[in-house]
Design a protein around this motif. Sequence first.
Motif, mmCIF file in Angstrom:
data_model
loop_
_atom_site.group_PDB
_atom_site.id
_atom_site.type_symbol
_atom_site.label_atom_id
_atom_site.label_comp_id
_atom_site.label_asym_id
_atom_site.label_seq_id
_atom_site.Cartn_x
_atom_site.Cartn_y
_atom_site.Cartn_z
ATOM 1 N N MET A 1 0.816 -1.247 0.125
ATOM 2 C CA MET A 1 -0.045 -0.087 0.012
ATOM 3 C C MET A 1 0.625 1.155 -0.041
ATOM 4 S SD MET A 1 -1.978 2.441 2.137
ATOM 5 C CE MET A 1 -0.892 2.484 3.346
ATOM 6 N N ILE A 2 0.508 2.290 -0.761
ATOM 7 C CA ILE A 2 1.191 3.614 -0.840
ATOM 8 C C ILE A 2 0.131 4.701 -0.492
ATOM 9 C CG2 ILE A 2 2.762 2.734 -2.369
ATOM 10 C CD1 ILE A 2 0.759 5.249 -3.612
ATOM 11 N N LEU A 3 0.741 5.660 0.107
ATOM 12 C CA LEU A 3 -0.137 6.867 0.406
ATOM 13 C C LEU A 3 0.265 8.175 -0.300
ATOM 14 C CD1 LEU A 3 -2.083 8.159 2.152
ATOM 15 C CD2 LEU A 3 -0.150 8.715 3.795
ATOM 16 N N GLU A 4 -0.676 8.586 -1.006
ATOM 17 C CA GLU A 4 -0.415 9.911 -1.699
ATOM 18 C C GLU A 4 -0.750 10.910 -0.905
ATOM 19 O OE1 GLU A 4 -2.875 12.097 -5.603
ATOM 20 O OE2 GLU A 4 -3.229 10.106 -5.100
ATOM 21 N N ALA A 5 0.100 11.804 -0.966
ATOM 22 C CA ALA A 5 -0.273 12.907 0.061
ATOM 23 C C ALA A 5 0.088 14.365 -0.738
ATOM 24 C CB ALA A 5 0.773 13.120 1.106
ATOM 25 N N VAL A 6 -1.048 15.356 -0.518
ATOM 26 C CA VAL A 6 -0.992 16.364 -1.543
ATOM 27 C C VAL A 6 -1.497 17.601 -0.712
ATOM 28 C CG1 VAL A 6 -1.745 17.434 -3.841
ATOM 29 C CG2 VAL A 6 -1.779 15.092 -3.271
ATOM 30 N N ILE A 7 -0.558 18.799 -0.717
ATOM 31 C CA ILE A 7 -1.128 19.983 -0.073
ATOM 32 C C ILE A 7 -1.657 20.908 -1.294
ATOM 33 C CG2 ILE A 7 -0.358 21.897 0.928
ATOM 34 C CD1 ILE A 7 -0.038 19.795 2.829
ATOM 35 N N LEU A 8 -2.892 21.046 -0.844
ATOM 36 C CA LEU A 8 -3.739 21.852 -2.089
ATOM 37 C C LEU A 8 -3.795 23.171 -1.251
ATOM 38 C CD1 LEU A 8 -6.259 19.076 -2.440
ATOM 39 C CD2 LEU A 8 -4.295 19.574 -3.993
ATOM 40 N N GLN A 9 -3.737 24.298 -2.224
ATOM 41 C CA GLN A 9 -4.281 25.799 -1.948
ATOM 42 C C GLN A 9 -5.007 26.063 -2.898
ATOM 43 O OE1 GLN A 9 -2.745 27.437 0.773
ATOM 44 N NE2 GLN A 9 -4.694 28.760 0.232
ATOM 45 N N VAL A 10 -6.329 26.327 -2.480
ATOM 46 C CA VAL A 10 -7.437 26.629 -3.221
ATOM 47 C C VAL A 10 -7.422 28.338 -3.159
ATOM 48 C CG1 VAL A 10 -10.137 26.776 -3.111
ATOM 49 C CG2 VAL A 10 -8.583 24.685 -2.375
ATOM 50 N N VAL A 89 2.856 16.432 -5.650
ATOM 51 C CA VAL A 89 2.142 15.336 -5.116
ATOM 52 C C VAL A 89 3.254 14.350 -4.516
ATOM 53 C CG1 VAL A 89 1.034 13.236 -5.768
ATOM 54 C CG2 VAL A 89 0.296 15.102 -6.705
ATOM 55 N N ASP A 90 3.235 13.787 -3.600
ATOM 56 C CA ASP A 90 4.251 13.056 -2.861
ATOM 57 C C ASP A 90 3.750 11.551 -2.795
ATOM 58 O OD1 ASP A 90 6.617 14.622 -2.781
ATOM 59 O OD2 ASP A 90 5.424 15.713 -1.250
ATOM 60 N N HIS A 91 4.612 10.416 -2.727
ATOM 61 C CA HIS A 91 4.004 9.284 -2.485
ATOM 62 C C HIS A 91 4.971 8.418 -1.359
ATOM 63 C CE1 HIS A 91 2.924 9.778 -6.619
ATOM 64 N NE2 HIS A 91 1.633 9.238 -6.187
ATOM 65 N N PHE A 92 4.260 8.080 -0.251
ATOM 66 C CA PHE A 92 4.841 7.415 0.892
ATOM 67 C C PHE A 92 4.718 5.888 1.159
ATOM 68 C CE2 PHE A 92 4.336 11.859 1.574
ATOM 69 C CZ PHE A 92 5.446 12.281 2.138
ATOM 70 N N GLU A 93 5.638 5.297 1.753
ATOM 71 C CA GLU A 93 5.332 3.879 1.916
ATOM 72 C C GLU A 93 5.545 3.738 3.509
ATOM 73 O OE1 GLU A 93 7.929 1.333 -0.394
ATOM 74 O OE2 GLU A 93 9.682 2.484 -0.007
ATOM 75 N N LYS A 94 4.896 2.629 3.921
ATOM 76 C CA LYS A 94 5.043 2.418 5.480
ATOM 77 C C LYS A 94 6.415 1.938 5.866
ATOM 78 C CE LYS A 94 2.225 0.679 9.344
ATOM 79 N NZ LYS A 94 1.021 0.225 9.422
ATOM 80 N N VAL A 95 6.964 2.662 6.995
ATOM 81 C CA VAL A 95 8.341 2.005 7.286
ATOM 82 C C VAL A 95 8.124 1.198 8.512
ATOM 83 C CG1 VAL A 95 10.344 2.777 8.789
ATOM 84 C CG2 VAL A 95 9.475 4.233 7.089
ATOM 85 N N HIS A 96 8.585 -0.184 8.231
ATOM 86 C CA HIS A 96 8.152 -1.090 9.305
ATOM 87 C C HIS A 96 9.181 -1.138 10.245
ATOM 88 C CE1 HIS A 96 4.996 -2.814 7.011
ATOM 89 N NE2 HIS A 96 5.440 -2.569 5.826
ATOM 90 N N LEU A 97 9.142 -0.786 11.567
ATOM 91 C CA LEU A 97 9.995 -0.861 12.590
ATOM 92 C C LEU A 97 10.571 -1.918 13.276
ATOM 93 C CD1 LEU A 97 8.559 2.691 13.846
ATOM 94 C CD2 LEU A 97 10.649 2.242 12.221
ATOM 95 N N SER A 98 9.692 -3.043 13.030
ATOM 96 C CA SER A 98 10.189 -4.408 13.893
ATOM 97 C C SER A 98 10.487 -5.381 12.832
ATOM 98 C CB SER A 98 9.107 -4.582 14.776
ATOM 99 O OG SER A 98 7.959 -4.817 13.948
#
Length: 98
Positions: A1-10, A89-98
């Motif tokens: 799963m990936i997370l798309e994160a976008v800051i939008l200025q309307v 637009v930036d995309h992120f993936e979860k960091v598994h810490l264990s």
Amino acid sequence: MILEAVILQVKQGMEEEYEEAFRQASEIISAMKGYISHELQRCMEVKGKYLLLVKWETLEDHTVGFRQSTEYQDWKKQLHQFYDPFPTVDHFEKVHLS
């Protein structure tokens, strides 16, 4: 799963119209292959600033499947007129810490 994160200025004064357009456009994105969920958050400190978070099964579901689709053209037509400046637009993936 990936997370798309976008800051939008309307654009100033268009916030209510944007939120309604986004409600309608949400039907487009939620029907796409690989779509998991999305949410739109309104900034409390800066008027007209929003955070869009979209979960996709894969990066390609967003960058190819959605962005290169005819449905994306409808999404753009409904929403891109509201943004100034155009969002990054930036995309992120979860960091598994264990």
